[in-house]
Structure formats: C-alpha cells, structure tokens
Design a protein around this motif. Structure first.
Motif, short mmCIF file in Angstrom:
data_model
loop_
_atom_site.label_atom_id
_atom_site.label_comp_id
_atom_site.label_asym_id
_atom_site.label_seq_id
_atom_site.Cartn_x
_atom_site.Cartn_y
_atom_site.Cartn_z
N LYS A 90 0.83 -1.21 0.00
CA LYS A 90 0.00 0.00 0.00
C LYS A 90 0.86 1.26 0.00
N VAL A 91 1.91 1.29 0.81
CA VAL A 91 2.79 2.47 0.83
C VAL A 91 3.56 2.56 -0.48
N GLY A 92 4.07 1.43 -0.96
CA GLY A 92 4.81 1.41 -2.22
C GLY A 92 3.96 1.89 -3.39
N ASN A 93 2.68 1.50 -3.42
CA ASN A 93 1.79 1.95 -4.49
C ASN A 93 1.59 3.46 -4.46
N GLN A 94 1.45 4.04 -3.26
CA GLN A 94 1.28 5.49 -3.15
C GLN A 94 2.53 6.21 -3.66
N ILE A 95 3.69 5.69 -3.29
CA ILE A 95 4.95 6.31 -3.74
C ILE A 95 5.08 6.17 -5.25
N ASP A 96 4.78 4.98 -5.77
CA ASP A 96 4.91 4.73 -7.20
C ASP A 96 4.00 5.66 -8.01
N ARG A 97 2.76 5.84 -7.56
CA ARG A 97 1.85 6.75 -8.27
C ARG A 97 2.40 8.17 -8.27
N TYR A 98 2.93 8.61 -7.13
CA TYR A 98 3.48 9.96 -7.04
C TYR A 98 4.68 10.13 -7.98
N LEU A 99 5.53 9.11 -8.06
CA LEU A 99 6.77 9.22 -8.84
C LEU A 99 6.57 9.02 -10.34
N GLU A 100 5.37 8.65 -10.76
CA GLU A 100 5.12 8.43 -12.18
C GLU A 100 5.48 9.69 -12.98
N GLY A 101 6.34 9.50 -13.99
CA GLY A 101 6.78 10.61 -14.82
C GLY A 101 7.92 11.42 -14.23
N LYS A 102 8.40 11.04 -13.04
CA LYS A 102 9.52 11.74 -12.40
C LYS A 102 10.78 10.88 -12.55
N SER A 103 11.92 11.43 -12.16
CA SER A 103 13.19 10.71 -12.36
C SER A 103 13.46 9.66 -11.29
N CYS A 104 12.77 9.70 -10.17
CA CYS A 104 12.99 8.72 -9.11
C CYS A 104 12.12 7.48 -9.31
N GLU A 105 12.58 6.35 -8.75
CA GLU A 105 11.83 5.09 -8.84
C GLU A 105 11.82 4.42 -7.48
N VAL A 106 10.73 3.70 -7.19
CA VAL A 106 10.61 2.95 -5.93
C VAL A 106 10.72 1.46 -6.23
N TYR A 107 11.43 0.75 -5.36
CA TYR A 107 11.62 -0.69 -5.50
C TYR A 107 11.30 -1.38 -4.17
N PRO A 108 10.45 -2.43 -4.21
CA PRO A 108 10.18 -3.20 -3.00
C PRO A 108 11.16 -4.37 -2.87
N ALA A 109 11.31 -4.86 -1.64
CA ALA A 109 12.12 -6.06 -1.42
C ALA A 109 11.41 -7.25 -2.04
N PHE A 163 9.85 14.79 -0.71
CA PHE A 163 8.79 15.13 -1.65
C PHE A 163 7.63 15.72 -0.86
N PRO A 164 7.72 16.99 -0.44
CA PRO A 164 6.74 17.57 0.48
C PRO A 164 5.29 17.48 0.01
N GLU A 165 5.07 17.41 -1.30
CA GLU A 165 3.69 17.31 -1.78
C GLU A 165 3.14 15.89 -1.72
N LEU A 166 4.00 14.90 -1.38
CA LEU A 166 3.56 13.52 -1.23
C LEU A 166 3.16 13.28 0.22
N LEU A 167 1.92 12.86 0.42
CA LEU A 167 1.42 12.50 1.75
C LEU A 167 1.09 11.02 1.74
N ILE A 168 1.66 10.28 2.68
CA ILE A 168 1.35 8.86 2.79
C ILE A 168 0.09 8.73 3.63
N ASP A 169 -0.95 8.18 3.03
CA ASP A 169 -2.25 8.03 3.68
C ASP A 169 -2.30 6.66 4.35
N TRP A 170 -2.59 6.65 5.65
CA TRP A 170 -2.60 5.42 6.43
C TRP A 170 -4.00 4.83 6.58
N GLY A 171 -4.97 5.32 5.82
CA GLY A 171 -6.34 4.83 5.92
C GLY A 171 -6.45 3.32 5.78
#
Length: 193
Positions: A48-67, A178-186
């Motif tokens: 769930k956290v990885g998906n939020q980060i991945d959506r935010y990073l879409e089209g940006k230079s950074c990438e998220v990788y899970p274990a 990434f101050p505009e990225l908020l991780i939602d814990w819902g």
C-alpha cells in the motif's frame, strides 16, 4: 553451506551472489543476517505504501523498489564482489539512475522504508539506522505496524541524522524529500481487523 556457518564468517557480495535464491539474507559489514518470511500485515503495508509512492513518482526521475531488491553499499570504490554490505529494505527510492543496474542498486538510495517485524526490529532500528546514516540515505522511515507510528530520520548537512520525528497513523504523513507527497494510512484500519 548451512545457516550456522553463514553466521560465523565475513562475507562479500561475491559470496552472497552464490547463495540459493530461495534463502533471503542481508550482509552488514560482512556479517550475514537471515531474513524471515514477512507476515501478511507487513506485506500489505509495503504494498500500500509502495503503491502510493509509485503513483506519485510516475513521470519523475525517481523510482521505488520493493524487497527483495539488493542494495549494495560499498565503503569506497571497491568492486562489487568485494562489497561487504548488501541489504534488502522493504522499500527503496532511488533518484540517481546511474546507481541502478541488473543486480539492483549500488550506492545509497535517497529514501528507505523499513516495516518492523519482531525478528528484525532491533536490526532495523539500530544497525541499519547507523548504516544508512553512514552511507548518506537522505530519509529513513521506520514503520511500527502494531503501535501504529512512523519514525522519520532526515540527513542533515553535517551528514548525520537529527533526532527522529514521530508520527501517528491517524493522519497522512508528509515526505521530507517530496513535500507534496502525503502517505495516507487509511488502509491500516483494514490491516488491523
């Protein structure tokens, strides 16, 4: 080589690369640490956290990788086979594509997230905290799923982590990098029931 033997020697990435793929290990300064299979709750949080980060990073230079995703942390410029620290954080965000290769990442990610498990909590909160600071990980999050808090370390200009900030999961948590990225814990409401 059995697990007991792995716990008694100094290893490098050359050794690590030969170990069976169905075993999960990390190397920290040449010491091998067995990794237990994560719980369902742990994996849900990572997803769930990885998906939020991945959506935010879409089209940006950074990438998220899970274990499982190998992060090799050389001490200097030694060859990969001589690197004695290889970790598999739950989530890693890498913004410098030059660090990425077919083996994973060579060098410090910009942001690392670890979700605590009973078997790895001390290692994540102590050994890895110092390791990530020493190697220049800019932001390090430790998520405690049972007590529902997040501890955030941020690298200061002097190359050290300041005092950690603590956040509850009752409201979204802003990401320093990434101050505009908020991780939602819902989703945690679903995880604990």
């Amino acid at each position: 080589m059995g697990a007991a033997e792995k716990l008694q020697e100094h290893f490098t990435y050359a050794d690590y690369a030969k170990w069976p793929e169905d075993e999960r290990w990390e190397l920290i300064e040449g010491v091998a640490y067995a990794m237990a299979a994560p719980s369902r709750q742990h994996q849900k949080i990572v997803l769930k956290v990885g998906n939020q980060i991945d959506r935010y990073l879409e089209g940006k230079s950074c990438e998220v990788y899970p274990a499982p995703f190998d992060i090799r942390l050389p001490n200097h410029n030694e060859a990969d086979n001589d690197v004695d620290t290889t970790v598999q954080p739950d989530l890693a965000v890498i913004c410098d594509k030059n660090k990425l290769d077919d083996k994973g990442c060579r060098g410090a990610p910009d942001w690392i997230i670890e979700v605590l498990s009973p078997s790895t909590a001390l290692k994540d909160m102590d050994k890895k905290r110092w390791l990530y600071e020493r190697h220049g990980v800019k932001e390090y999050w430790i998520i405690h799923p049972i007590d529902r808090w997040v501890m955030v370390y941020t690298l200061k200009d002097d190359g050290q982590y300041g005092l950690p900030l603590m956040f509850g999961m009752d409201e979204p948590t802003a990401v320093g990098l990434f101050p505009e990225l908020l991780i939602d814990w819902g989703f945690m409401q679903e995880t604990t029931t």
